[in-house]
Scaffold this motif. Structure first.
Motif, PDB file in Angstrom:
ATOM      1  N   ASP A 105      45.649  47.611  40.535  1.00  0.00           N
ATOM      2  CA  ASP A 105      46.469  46.675  41.295  1.00  0.00           C
ATOM      3  C   ASP A 105      45.907  45.276  41.056  1.00  0.00           C
ATOM      4  N   VAL A 106      46.684  44.443  40.382  1.00  0.00           N
ATOM      5  CA  VAL A 106      46.237  43.096  40.027  1.00  0.00           C
ATOM      6  C   VAL A 106      47.255  42.091  40.541  1.00  0.00           C
ATOM      7  N   VAL A 107      46.810  41.099  41.314  1.00  0.00           N
ATOM      8  CA  VAL A 107      47.679  40.059  41.854  1.00  0.00           C
ATOM      9  C   VAL A 107      47.100  38.707  41.466  1.00  0.00           C
ATOM     10  N   GLN A 112      42.826  43.878  42.996  1.00  0.00           N
ATOM     11  CA  GLN A 112      42.997  44.144  44.414  1.00  0.00           C
ATOM     12  C   GLN A 112      42.655  45.587  44.786  1.00  0.00           C
ATOM     13  N   GLY A 113      42.744  46.460  43.804  1.00  0.00           N
ATOM     14  CA  GLY A 113      42.478  47.867  44.073  1.00  0.00           C
ATOM     15  C   GLY A 113      42.782  48.701  42.843  1.00  0.00           C
ATOM     16  N   VAL A 114      42.537  49.998  42.937  1.00  0.00           N
ATOM     17  CA  VAL A 114      42.829  50.909  41.836  1.00  0.00           C
ATOM     18  C   VAL A 114      43.647  52.092  42.347  1.00  0.00           C
ATOM     19  N   MET A 115      44.555  52.565  41.495  1.00  0.00           N
ATOM     20  CA  MET A 115      45.317  53.765  41.782  1.00  0.00           C
ATOM     21  C   MET A 115      44.624  54.937  41.100  1.00  0.00           C
ATOM     22  N   THR A 116      44.385  55.993  41.848  1.00  0.00           N
ATOM     23  CA  THR A 116      43.706  57.158  41.308  1.00  0.00           C
ATOM     24  C   THR A 116      44.521  58.423  41.607  1.00  0.00           C
ATOM     25  N   GLY A 119      44.526  58.953  45.250  1.00  0.00           N
ATOM     26  CA  GLY A 119      45.036  57.929  46.144  1.00  0.00           C
ATOM     27  C   GLY A 119      44.554  56.536  45.790  1.00  0.00           C
ATOM     28  N   TYR A 120      44.946  55.576  46.609  1.00  0.00           N
ATOM     29  CA  TYR A 120      44.655  54.160  46.381  1.00  0.00           C
ATOM     30  C   TYR A 120      43.286  53.807  46.959  1.00  0.00           C
ATOM     31  N   LEU A 121      42.502  53.032  46.172  1.00  0.00           N
ATOM     32  CA  LEU A 121      41.204  52.536  46.635  1.00  0.00           C
ATOM     33  C   LEU A 121      41.222  51.018  46.588  1.00  0.00           C
ATOM     34  N   LYS A 122      41.030  50.398  47.727  1.00  0.00           N
ATOM     35  CA  LYS A 122      41.029  48.931  47.776  1.00  0.00           C
ATOM     36  C   LYS A 122      39.683  48.421  47.313  1.00  0.00           C
ATOM     37  N   THR A 123      39.676  47.484  46.370  1.00  0.00           N
ATOM     38  CA  THR A 123      38.437  46.891  45.871  1.00  0.00           C
ATOM     39  C   THR A 123      38.761  45.618  45.102  1.00  0.00           C
ATOM     40  N   SER A 124      37.828  44.696  45.079  1.00  0.00           N
ATOM     41  CA  SER A 124      38.002  43.472  44.296  1.00  0.00           C
ATOM     42  C   SER A 124      37.186  43.491  43.014  1.00  0.00           C
ATOM     43  N   ARG A 365      40.129  38.950  36.946  1.00  0.00           N
ATOM     44  CA  ARG A 365      38.905  38.692  37.700  1.00  0.00           C
ATOM     45  C   ARG A 365      38.487  39.942  38.462  1.00  0.00           C
ATOM     46  N   GLY A 366      37.214  40.276  38.335  1.00  0.00           N
ATOM     47  CA  GLY A 366      36.700  41.453  39.006  1.00  0.00           C
ATOM     48  C   GLY A 366      36.648  42.694  38.138  1.00  0.00           C
TER      49      GLY A 366
END
Length: 411
Positions: A105-107, A112-116, A119-124, A365-366
């Motif tokens: 997930d990139v904004v 912003q997070g990763v899809m696995t 499920g979804y994991l929020k991380t920068s 970034r990140g």
């Protein structure tokens, strides 16, 4: 986990079906968990020492910090990988098994997070240490727009011969064997395109290096005792991006797939290992199908024509270089030698771009691409050092004013 990988690999070696998510390459420790465990590299300095010390902390023998050619041993690596996990668990880390990265997930250029698959994991921040066989992840990153490009990589065949033959040539005297153990070797033939031995496994085993169904290639490993009675080594050369046949960033991956599919077909579509006498290969003569060869590949072998499993530019270099290597040994290198193959995973055919000052992927970034899979390393130690350097860069983002990276990372 390692304890679940070992029985699955044994089942595969006995002839059972290939499992996509649990095999020689995928699972805790990745391909390194069942590799040969060589710790030689061209780097030196405190970061290399730090890596070697961590291996000792996790169960490697203490002599690896000063040996000329330190070797962990394929039989010791699973335990070492498990101990690394236990140390990370104790420090507050969390392992999520059977959790495959499927998207990011990139904004506005920020992770912003990763899809696995779980499920979804929020991380920068994402440290991407995927190894160079995670082809589905390469495809996902390409479709996301992560900058990457083709890079040269190494491929070839493996050669296997009786270990006694190597010992006799290298030592000459029987008493040296008890002092020095199974002999190894390193050779190179110089020319427009070098041919060299790679990942030589004294007293070793030829193993499958399979990451996708209906594909086949080989690798080598050896236990700490080097006691199988056979030596094997890659006989490798470099293929360059302009020889891939396409300018697509993943053209090298498709080249690997093309020849791995041919090798799978030659292996009776059952992951048998295609083999050919070295002399027959050089004379472009098919080895007799009734050729009896024990060897070390556990699932079984089949006499084949190995000229089918490599690009012509690679074949010509092997054909030119093997006789030169044999001359260096006064005819003792190719005698009784069998070629197996192909070996396609000498290094990554892809480099994921990253900024020199931040180690982050441009426009993402990140995201920190690291190690062999990102195209910045070529072995256990260099990959570990690359990960360490990336970790230092990440830590710098959160460091209080005046703090040094060395104090933070060693703490």
């Amino acid at each position: 986990p390692v304890k679940e990988r070992v029985p699955e690999i044994r089942r595969f070696d006995r002839g059972e079906d290939f499992q996509r998510e649990n095999n020689y390459l995928f699972g805790e420790g990745g391909a390194g968990c069942f590799s040969d465990g060589k710790l030689t590299c061209r780097l030196s300095g405190p970061d290399v020492q730090w890596v070697l010390d961590r291996f000792v902390d996790c169960g490697a023998r203490s002599s690896i910090v000063y040996e000329h050619r330190p070797h962990l041993g394929s039989n010791k690596l699973p335990m070492i990988c498990r101990n690394f996990r236990r140390k990370i668990d104790a420090l507050g880390g969390e392992f999520r098994f059977e959790c495959r990265l499927e998207g990011m997930d990139v904004v506005d250029g920020q992770i912003q997070g990763v899809m696995t698959s779980s499920g979804y994991l929020k991380t920068s921040h994402v440290i991407l240490g995927i190894g160079h066989s995670a082809r589905d992840t390469y495809q996902m990153l390409y479709e996301l727009g992560v900058p990457m490009f083709r890079k040269a990589f190494q491929l070839g065949l493996r050669i296997e011969q009786p270990q006694e033959q190597v010992n006799q040539h290298k030592y000459g005297r029987e008493e040296y064997l008890s002092l020095l153990g199974a002999a190894d070797y390193t050779m190179i033939t110089k020319g427009k395109r070098d041919l060299y031995t790679f990942c030589m496994c004294a007293g070793g085993i030829v193993m499958p290096s399979v990451s996708e169904p209906e594909m086949f290639c080989t690798n080598g490993m050896s236990n700490s005792r080097h006691d199988t009675g056979y030596a094997n080594s890659g006989v490798m050369t470099t293929i360059y991006p302009e020889e891939f046949g396409s300018d697509h960033p993943l053209a090298g991956v498709e080249l690997q797939r093309k020849y791995e599919a041919i090798a799978y077909a030659l292996g009776n579509k059952n992951y048998l290992c295609p083999i050919q006498r070295a002399g027959d290969f050089l004379n472009q003569k098919r080895t007799d199908t009734n050729f009896s060869y024990a060897g070390t590949y556990q699932r079984g072998v089949v006499a084949s024509e190995l000229h089918q499993v490599l690009p012509p530019v690679v074949l010509s270099q092997i054909e030119n270089g093997l006789p030169v290597m044999d001359q260096k040994w006064r005819g003792a290198f190719l005698a009784n030698a069998v070629l197996v193959g192909p070996e396609m995973r000498g290094s990554s055919p892809v480099r994921i771009d990253r900024e020199r000052d931040t180690y982050q992927a441009p426009g993402f970034r990140g995201l920190y691409p690291v190690g062999e899979g990102a195209g910045y390393a070529g072995g256990i130690v260099s990959a570990a050092v690359d990960g360490l350097l990336s970790a230092k860069k990440l830590v710098e983002e959160f460091a209080p004013p005046g703090a040094t990276t060395e104090k933070l990372t060693h703490h």
